[in-house]
Design a protein around this motif. Structure first.
Motif, PDB file in Angstrom:
ATOM      1  N   VAL A 134       0.791  -1.346  -0.051  1.00  0.00           N
ATOM      2  CA  VAL A 134      -0.070   0.082   0.126  1.00  0.00           C
ATOM      3  C   VAL A 134       0.841   1.284  -0.067  1.00  0.00           C
ATOM      4  CG1 VAL A 134      -1.711   1.325   1.228  1.00  0.00           C
ATOM      5  CG2 VAL A 134      -2.075  -0.961   1.118  1.00  0.00           C
ATOM      6  N   ARG A 135       0.546   2.055  -0.817  1.00  0.00           N
ATOM      7  CA  ARG A 135       1.224   3.543  -0.687  1.00  0.00           C
ATOM      8  C   ARG A 135       0.128   4.521  -0.873  1.00  0.00           C
ATOM      9  NH1 ARG A 135       4.520   0.344  -0.060  1.00  0.00           N
ATOM     10  NH2 ARG A 135       6.691  -0.081  -0.899  1.00  0.00           N
ATOM     11  N   ALA A 136       0.606   5.850  -0.030  1.00  0.00           N
ATOM     12  CA  ALA A 136      -0.098   7.091  -0.264  1.00  0.00           C
ATOM     13  C   ALA A 136       0.032   7.843  -1.530  1.00  0.00           C
ATOM     14  CB  ALA A 136       0.151   7.900   0.923  1.00  0.00           C
ATOM     15  N   LEU A 137      -1.341   8.323  -1.696  1.00  0.00           N
ATOM     16  CA  LEU A 137      -1.316   9.458  -3.107  1.00  0.00           C
ATOM     17  C   LEU A 137      -1.273  10.711  -2.381  1.00  0.00           C
ATOM     18  CD1 LEU A 137      -3.784   7.304  -5.369  1.00  0.00           C
ATOM     19  CD2 LEU A 137      -1.173   7.618  -5.427  1.00  0.00           C
ATOM     20  N   PHE A 138      -2.514  10.940  -1.716  1.00  0.00           N
ATOM     21  CA  PHE A 138      -2.810  12.516  -1.468  1.00  0.00           C
ATOM     22  C   PHE A 138      -3.688  12.586  -0.210  1.00  0.00           C
ATOM     23  CE2 PHE A 138      -5.200  11.672  -5.387  1.00  0.00           C
ATOM     24  CZ  PHE A 138      -6.675  11.631  -5.005  1.00  0.00           C
ATOM     25  N   PRO A 139      -3.708  13.515   0.586  1.00  0.00           N
ATOM     26  CA  PRO A 139      -4.687  13.780   1.833  1.00  0.00           C
ATOM     27  C   PRO A 139      -5.994  14.326   1.117  1.00  0.00           C
ATOM     28  CG  PRO A 139      -3.141  15.602   1.732  1.00  0.00           C
ATOM     29  CD  PRO A 139      -2.744  14.606   0.664  1.00  0.00           C
ATOM     30  N   ILE A 140      -7.011  13.795   1.930  1.00  0.00           N
ATOM     31  CA  ILE A 140      -8.367  14.493   1.506  1.00  0.00           C
ATOM     32  C   ILE A 140      -8.892  14.930   2.867  1.00  0.00           C
ATOM     33  CG2 ILE A 140      -9.066  12.839  -0.167  1.00  0.00           C
ATOM     34  CD1 ILE A 140     -10.581  11.396   1.632  1.00  0.00           C
ATOM     35  N   PRO A 141      -9.912  15.716   3.018  1.00  0.00           N
ATOM     36  CA  PRO A 141     -10.375  16.142   4.280  1.00  0.00           C
ATOM     37  C   PRO A 141     -10.465  15.330   5.269  1.00  0.00           C
ATOM     38  CG  PRO A 141     -11.759  17.045   2.542  1.00  0.00           C
ATOM     39  CD  PRO A 141     -10.884  16.144   1.657  1.00  0.00           C
ATOM     40  N   SER A 142      -9.894  15.832   6.696  1.00  0.00           N
ATOM     41  CA  SER A 142     -10.015  15.018   7.798  1.00  0.00           C
ATOM     42  C   SER A 142     -11.287  15.263   8.525  1.00  0.00           C
ATOM     43  CB  SER A 142      -8.910  15.467   8.655  1.00  0.00           C
ATOM     44  OG  SER A 142      -7.723  15.798   8.141  1.00  0.00           O
TER      45      SER A 142
ATOM     46  N   TYR B  36       1.040   9.414 -10.817  1.00  0.00           N
ATOM     47  CA  TYR B  36       1.490  10.833 -11.045  1.00  0.00           C
ATOM     48  C   TYR B  36       0.203  11.463 -11.569  1.00  0.00           C
ATOM     49  CZ  TYR B  36       3.800  14.650 -13.427  1.00  0.00           C
ATOM     50  OH  TYR B  36       4.132  16.115 -14.068  1.00  0.00           O
ATOM     51  N   GLN B  37      -0.355  11.147 -12.458  1.00  0.00           N
ATOM     52  CA  GLN B  37      -1.687  11.666 -12.925  1.00  0.00           C
ATOM     53  C   GLN B  37      -2.733  11.941 -12.108  1.00  0.00           C
ATOM     54  OE1 GLN B  37      -1.764  13.240 -15.757  1.00  0.00           O
ATOM     55  NE2 GLN B  37       0.019  12.474 -16.772  1.00  0.00           N
ATOM     56  N   LEU B  38      -2.980  10.932 -11.168  1.00  0.00           N
ATOM     57  CA  LEU B  38      -4.013  11.203  -9.941  1.00  0.00           C
ATOM     58  C   LEU B  38      -3.621  12.176  -9.123  1.00  0.00           C
ATOM     59  CD1 LEU B  38      -4.795   7.384  -9.353  1.00  0.00           C
ATOM     60  CD2 LEU B  38      -6.388   9.013 -10.372  1.00  0.00           C
ATOM     61  N   THR B  39      -2.335  12.187  -8.669  1.00  0.00           N
ATOM     62  CA  THR B  39      -1.949  13.044  -7.623  1.00  0.00           C
ATOM     63  C   THR B  39      -1.777  14.529  -8.367  1.00  0.00           C
ATOM     64  OG1 THR B  39      -0.629  11.354  -6.696  1.00  0.00           O
ATOM     65  CG2 THR B  39      -0.129  13.478  -6.174  1.00  0.00           C
ATOM     66  N   LYS B  40      -1.413  14.755  -9.388  1.00  0.00           N
ATOM     67  CA  LYS B  40      -1.260  15.873 -10.029  1.00  0.00           C
ATOM     68  C   LYS B  40      -2.702  16.592 -10.326  1.00  0.00           C
ATOM     69  CE  LYS B  40       1.052  18.005 -14.214  1.00  0.00           C
ATOM     70  NZ  LYS B  40      -0.076  18.740 -15.095  1.00  0.00           N
ATOM     71  N   THR B  41      -3.480  15.752 -10.812  1.00  0.00           N
ATOM     72  CA  THR B  41      -4.809  16.146 -11.300  1.00  0.00           C
ATOM     73  C   THR B  41      -5.704  16.778 -10.001  1.00  0.00           C
ATOM     74  OG1 THR B  41      -4.918  15.100 -13.269  1.00  0.00           O
ATOM     75  CG2 THR B  41      -6.944  15.803 -12.486  1.00  0.00           C
TER      76      THR B  41
ATOM     77  N   GLY C 194      -9.854  23.060   3.134  1.00  0.00           N
ATOM     78  CA  GLY C 194      -8.816  22.614   4.361  1.00  0.00           C
ATOM     79  C   GLY C 194      -7.791  21.665   3.880  1.00  0.00           C
ATOM     80  N   VAL C 195      -7.747  21.164   2.677  1.00  0.00           N
ATOM     81  CA  VAL C 195      -6.414  20.296   2.472  1.00  0.00           C
ATOM     82  C   VAL C 195      -5.352  20.989   2.036  1.00  0.00           C
ATOM     83  CG1 VAL C 195      -5.749  18.522   0.944  1.00  0.00           C
ATOM     84  CG2 VAL C 195      -8.259  18.443   1.792  1.00  0.00           C
ATOM     85  N   SER C 196      -4.362  20.914   2.395  1.00  0.00           N
ATOM     86  CA  SER C 196      -2.982  21.566   2.001  1.00  0.00           C
ATOM     87  C   SER C 196      -2.017  20.704   2.251  1.00  0.00           C
ATOM     88  CB  SER C 196      -2.637  22.679   3.016  1.00  0.00           C
ATOM     89  OG  SER C 196      -2.392  22.024   4.531  1.00  0.00           O
ATOM     90  N   PRO C 197      -0.764  21.076   1.392  1.00  0.00           N
ATOM     91  CA  PRO C 197       0.485  20.275   1.261  1.00  0.00           C
ATOM     92  C   PRO C 197       1.334  20.001   2.703  1.00  0.00           C
ATOM     93  CG  PRO C 197       0.504  21.868  -0.526  1.00  0.00           C
ATOM     94  CD  PRO C 197      -0.745  22.113   0.518  1.00  0.00           C
ATOM     95  N   ASP C 198       0.910  20.643   3.702  1.00  0.00           N
ATOM     96  CA  ASP C 198       1.527  20.510   4.918  1.00  0.00           C
ATOM     97  C   ASP C 198       0.868  19.105   5.698  1.00  0.00           C
ATOM     98  OD1 ASP C 198       2.974  22.685   4.839  1.00  0.00           O
ATOM     99  OD2 ASP C 198       1.540  24.043   6.294  1.00  0.00           O
TER     100      ASP C 198
ATOM    101  N   TYR D  51       5.402  13.971  -8.616  1.00  0.00           N
ATOM    102  CA  TYR D  51       4.652  15.272  -8.503  1.00  0.00           C
ATOM    103  C   TYR D  51       5.026  16.233  -7.465  1.00  0.00           C
ATOM    104  CZ  TYR D  51       1.338  18.883  -8.273  1.00  0.00           C
ATOM    105  OH  TYR D  51       0.773  20.211  -7.965  1.00  0.00           O
ATOM    106  N   TYR D  52       5.344  15.641  -6.232  1.00  0.00           N
ATOM    107  CA  TYR D  52       5.419  16.365  -5.183  1.00  0.00           C
ATOM    108  C   TYR D  52       7.001  16.992  -5.250  1.00  0.00           C
ATOM    109  CZ  TYR D  52       1.373  14.329  -2.844  1.00  0.00           C
ATOM    110  OH  TYR D  52       0.214  13.948  -2.793  1.00  0.00           O
ATOM    111  N   ALA D  53       7.974  16.250  -5.952  1.00  0.00           N
ATOM    112  CA  ALA D  53       9.129  17.047  -6.151  1.00  0.00           C
ATOM    113  C   ALA D  53       9.094  18.156  -7.185  1.00  0.00           C
ATOM    114  CB  ALA D  53      10.114  15.845  -6.754  1.00  0.00           C
ATOM    115  N   GLU D  54       8.253  17.829  -8.055  1.00  0.00           N
ATOM    116  CA  GLU D  54       8.117  19.138  -9.199  1.00  0.00           C
ATOM    117  C   GLU D  54       7.351  20.115  -8.421  1.00  0.00           C
ATOM    118  OE1 GLU D  54       7.144  16.155 -12.965  1.00  0.00           O
ATOM    119  OE2 GLU D  54       5.653  17.469 -12.390  1.00  0.00           O
ATOM    120  N   ALA D  55       6.235  20.042  -7.521  1.00  0.00           N
ATOM    121  CA  ALA D  55       5.487  21.133  -6.878  1.00  0.00           C
ATOM    122  C   ALA D  55       6.206  21.533  -5.840  1.00  0.00           C
ATOM    123  CB  ALA D  55       4.548  20.496  -6.580  1.00  0.00           C
TER     124      ALA D  55
END
Length: 320
Positions: free
Chosen positions: A113-121, A265-270, A287-291, A307-311
């Motif tokens: 299992v690997r994480a992609l991105f956070p969603i609202p907590s 990459y496409q899912l995360t970037k989009t 309320g979702v932020s890179p932090d 993507y995170y490296a690019e951003a």
């Protein structure tokens, strides 16, 4: 006629090839979310539409209803390909260590299992009538509070009362959380506890018709909860003049290493590119932020890391 027939066959062949090429260009993803009546299922539907829009139809997400995060994680053992699911990171950690509801389960699949991105907590709100006089947790003593029954917020709220030395010192109302706003406005209760993405609809409703205080946790109280810190900005709710510091349970979109790097990459970037647009119609995305990447305890998918490296988003070494 023979020429016309031949042209027709050629045209049909070209159309068939074009359709096949389009089908091959589409990336199909399954997103296992939550119960259909929940806000998290609604978020999944919004994600699906955002991915379709942001990729010009190249990524198509099919949303599946779920009975909860345990089921979502459990299915990572048997689902292949582009399977995405939502869950608190801590639950994935339990699965990878064969603990809790995953005790006795083989860990090999969960380790993928690997994480992609956070969603609202899931964010805790302790909402008190202003005329109750309660401006901090010490002020809850002797007050009547509605926790609801069986929900994450109810269980978490009761735990916090015990942690903060208020066990047995607060009158707990015997009612469902759906009755909280009406009971607050009618003066039947002094306050209620709710958990969800912020801004929470029931807190907005309560604050719109009644003067309320949404309590903040001190640093010491937050440490006792062992949850993540969330700051709800001033002005989020009517009459809220200061930031609210509270506890939250992070929720993250996960995939597995069976998903190729380009799709991740496409899912995360989009997601990040479409987040502001989603926030225009549903403010919980704001309320979702890179932090919030810092709340992910496990590994992040290599495609997402690209993507995170690019951003220039913050990622720890242990998440790579």
């Amino acid at each position: 006629m023979n020429i016309l027939r031949t042209l027709g066959v050629i045209t049909a062949g070209i159309m068939a090839l074009s359709a096949a090429s389009a089908a091959q260009a589409e990336t199909r993803v399954t997103l296992k979310s939550a119960k259909a009546a929940s806000s998290y299922y609604q978020m999944a539907a919004q994600l699906s539409e955002a991915m379709k829009t942001g990729t010009n139809g190249d990524v198509i997400i099919t949303v599946e209803e779920s009975q909860g995060s345990v089921q979502n994680v459990m299915e990572a053992m048997v689902r292949s390909g582009n399977y995405v699911f939502t869950s608190p990171p801590g639950l994935v950690g339990l699965a990878q260590n064969s603990k809790g509801p995953f005790e006795g389960r083989p860990t090999e699949k969960f380790e993928a299992v690997r994480a992609l991105f956070p969603i609202p907590s899931l964010t805790m709100h302790f909402v008190m009538r202003s005329d109750s006089g309660a401006t901090d947790f010490a002020g809850l003593e002797g007050k009547t509070i509605l926790l609801g029954k069986g929900s994450f917020g109810a269980k978490e709220g009761e735990k916090y009362l015990d942690l903060f030395g208020l066990g047995g010192k607060v009158e707990l109302a015997d009612a469902e959380l759906s009755n909280a706003v009406a009971a607050l406005k009618n003066g039947q209760i002094d306050g209620f506890v709710t958990a969800g993405s912020w801004p929470a609809p029931n807190v907005i409703e309560a604050a719109a018709g009644t003067d309320v205080n949404v309590l903040s946790l001190s640093d010491e109280q937050l440490a006792l909860t062992k949850r993540d810190k969330t700051v709800i900005p001033a002005g989020t709710y009517s009459g809220q003049d200061e930031d609210i510091t509270t506890a939250s349970l992070s929720v993250v979109a996960f995939a597995t290493t069976e998903m190729d790097d380009e799709t991740a990459y496409q899912l995360t970037k989009t997601f990040w590119e479409q987040k502001a647009k989603m926030g225009e119609s549903s403010s919980w995305w704001n309320g979702v932020s890179p932090d919030m990447l810092g709340n992910i305890g496990g590994k992040i998918h290599p495609g997402a890391l690209r993507y995170y490296a690019e951003a220039g988003f913050p990622v720890r070494d242990d998440q790579r």
